[in-house]
Design a protein around this motif. Structure first.
Motif, short mmCIF file in Angstrom:
data_model
loop_
_atom_site.label_atom_id
_atom_site.label_comp_id
_atom_site.label_asym_id
_atom_site.label_seq_id
_atom_site.Cartn_x
_atom_site.Cartn_y
_atom_site.Cartn_z
N GLY A 44 -6.09 0.37 5.07
CA GLY A 44 -5.81 1.70 4.53
C GLY A 44 -6.62 2.77 5.24
O GLY A 44 -6.10 3.85 5.55
N ALA A 45 -7.88 2.49 5.52
CA ALA A 45 -8.73 3.46 6.22
C ALA A 45 -8.20 3.71 7.63
O ALA A 45 -8.15 4.86 8.10
N VAL A 46 -7.77 2.66 8.32
CA VAL A 46 -7.23 2.80 9.66
C VAL A 46 -5.91 3.57 9.62
O VAL A 46 -5.65 4.45 10.44
N ALA A 47 -5.07 3.27 8.64
CA ALA A 47 -3.79 3.97 8.50
C ALA A 47 -4.02 5.45 8.23
O ALA A 47 -3.33 6.31 8.80
N ASN A 48 -4.98 5.78 7.38
CA ASN A 48 -5.28 7.19 7.11
C ASN A 48 -5.80 7.90 8.36
O ASN A 48 -5.47 9.06 8.61
N LYS A 49 -6.60 7.21 9.16
CA LYS A 49 -7.09 7.79 10.42
C LYS A 49 -5.92 8.03 11.38
O LYS A 49 -5.85 9.05 12.05
N PHE A 50 -5.00 7.08 11.43
CA PHE A 50 -3.82 7.19 12.27
C PHE A 50 -2.98 8.41 11.85
O PHE A 50 -2.56 9.21 12.69
N LEU A 51 -2.77 8.55 10.55
CA LEU A 51 -2.01 9.70 10.03
C LEU A 51 -2.70 11.02 10.36
O LEU A 51 -2.06 11.99 10.76
N ALA A 52 -4.02 11.06 10.18
CA ALA A 52 -4.77 12.28 10.48
C ALA A 52 -4.64 12.65 11.95
O ALA A 52 -4.46 13.83 12.29
N GLU A 53 -4.71 11.66 12.84
CA GLU A 53 -4.56 11.92 14.27
C GLU A 53 -3.15 12.39 14.59
O GLU A 53 -2.96 13.32 15.38
N PHE A 54 -2.14 11.76 13.98
CA PHE A 54 -0.76 12.20 14.19
C PHE A 54 -0.60 13.66 13.81
O PHE A 54 -0.07 14.46 14.57
N PHE A 55 -1.07 14.03 12.61
CA PHE A 55 -0.90 15.40 12.15
C PHE A 55 -1.71 16.40 12.97
O PHE A 55 -1.26 17.52 13.21
N SER A 56 -2.88 16.01 13.41
CA SER A 56 -3.67 16.88 14.27
C SER A 56 -2.92 17.18 15.56
O SER A 56 -2.83 18.33 16.00
N ARG A 57 -2.38 16.15 16.17
CA ARG A 57 -1.62 16.32 17.41
C ARG A 57 -0.35 17.13 17.16
O ARG A 57 0.00 18.00 17.96
N TYR A 80 4.73 13.77 2.58
CA TYR A 80 5.19 12.41 2.85
C TYR A 80 4.72 11.46 1.74
O TYR A 80 3.68 11.64 1.14
N VAL A 81 5.57 10.48 1.51
CA VAL A 81 5.25 9.35 0.63
C VAL A 81 5.68 8.12 1.41
O VAL A 81 6.84 7.99 1.81
N ALA A 82 4.73 7.23 1.66
CA ALA A 82 5.02 6.05 2.47
C ALA A 82 4.50 4.79 1.79
O ALA A 82 3.48 4.82 1.11
N THR A 83 5.22 3.71 1.99
CA THR A 83 4.75 2.40 1.53
C THR A 83 4.71 1.48 2.75
O THR A 83 5.57 1.56 3.62
N ALA A 84 3.69 0.65 2.78
CA ALA A 84 3.52 -0.26 3.92
C ALA A 84 3.25 -1.67 3.41
O ALA A 84 2.62 -1.87 2.37
N MET A 136 0.84 -1.17 0.00
CA MET A 136 0.00 0.00 0.00
C MET A 136 0.88 1.23 0.00
O MET A 136 1.95 1.22 0.59
N GLU A 137 0.38 2.28 -0.65
CA GLU A 137 1.10 3.54 -0.65
C GLU A 137 0.22 4.65 -0.10
O GLU A 137 -0.98 4.69 -0.37
N PHE A 138 0.84 5.52 0.67
CA PHE A 138 0.16 6.67 1.26
C PHE A 138 0.95 7.91 0.89
O PHE A 138 2.16 7.94 1.07
N THR A 139 0.27 8.90 0.38
CA THR A 139 0.93 10.17 0.08
C THR A 139 0.06 11.29 0.62
O THR A 139 -1.16 11.16 0.72
N GLY A 140 0.69 12.38 0.97
CA GLY A 140 -0.08 13.51 1.44
C GLY A 140 0.81 14.65 1.87
O GLY A 140 2.03 14.58 1.80
N ALA A 141 0.16 15.71 2.30
CA ALA A 141 0.86 16.89 2.81
C ALA A 141 0.01 17.52 3.89
O ALA A 141 -1.22 17.42 3.86
N GLN A 142 0.67 18.14 4.82
CA GLN A 142 -0.01 18.83 5.92
C GLN A 142 0.72 20.15 6.13
O GLN A 142 1.94 20.17 6.22
N VAL A 143 -0.03 21.24 6.22
CA VAL A 143 0.58 22.53 6.53
C VAL A 143 0.58 22.71 8.04
O VAL A 143 -0.45 22.59 8.70
N ILE A 144 1.75 22.98 8.57
CA ILE A 144 1.94 23.23 10.00
C ILE A 144 2.21 24.72 10.16
O ILE A 144 3.08 25.27 9.50
N LYS A 145 1.47 25.37 11.04
CA LYS A 145 1.61 26.82 11.24
C LYS A 145 2.81 27.11 12.13
O LYS A 145 2.66 27.56 13.28
#
Length: 159
Positions: free
Chosen positions: A126-139, A107-111, A1-10
């Motif tokens: 994949g859904a759980v991994a995306n939720k995990f990533l969203a929680e990480f970035f929120s924190r 980030y670009v990640a493979t699992a 599986m591949e996950f890609t994304g970006a998050q803006v940190i203030k």
């Protein structure tokens, strides 16, 4: 599986880089993280409790960081085992970029996974991994952003 994304940190790139390399920040930001400590070879040992569908397990694993480019990014290799739940391996490239309002973390990640985790199916994992990533970035955003003072530990997530 591949996950890609970006998050803006203030926050400035310098602050984001500093926090990406801070074990205490990582431990606070990783959902379900019970332990995150540096070991003799420079890597980190971690214990994370996670649920994937009907499978809840305590995963023990390692993370190694390489190809450091000061203030720009690095590569992460990690893996963990949850006993009968199975195992997972991760490789990820992280890159920072200045943007209006802060720093973009790309980030670009493979699992890969095996055991019962692999039997569940990639869509659910994949859904759980995306939720995990969203929680990480929120924190991470709350800890590092210019709007927060970063002095208080985050409350544990309701797993």
């Amino acid at each position: 599986m591949e996950f890609t994304g970006a998050q803006v940190i203030k926050a400035s790139r310098e602050e984001v880089w500093k926090r990406l390399n801070d074990p205490a920040t990582f431990q606070q930001c990783l959902p379900g993280c019970e332990q995150y400590q540096q070991v003799d070879d420079g890597g980190y040992d971690a214990v994370i409790v996670a649920a994937v569908g009907p499978i809840k397990a305590r995963f023990k694993g390692t993370a190694r960081f390489s190809r450091h480019q000061e203030g720009i990014g690095y590569h992460i290799e990690g893996g963990g085992s949850g006993g009968v739940a199975g195992f997972g391996k991760l490789g990820a490239d992280v890159r920072l970029e200045d943007v209006d309002g802060g720093t973009a973390l790309h980030y670009v990640a493979t699992a890969q996974m095996g055991g019962k985790l692999a039997q569940i199916g990639s869509r659910l994992v994949g859904a759980v991994a995306n939720k995990f990533l969203a929680e990480f970035f929120s924190r991470f955003e709350k800890l590092v952003s210019l709007e927060g003072d970063g002095s208080r530990p985050l409350a544990p997530s309701p797993d």
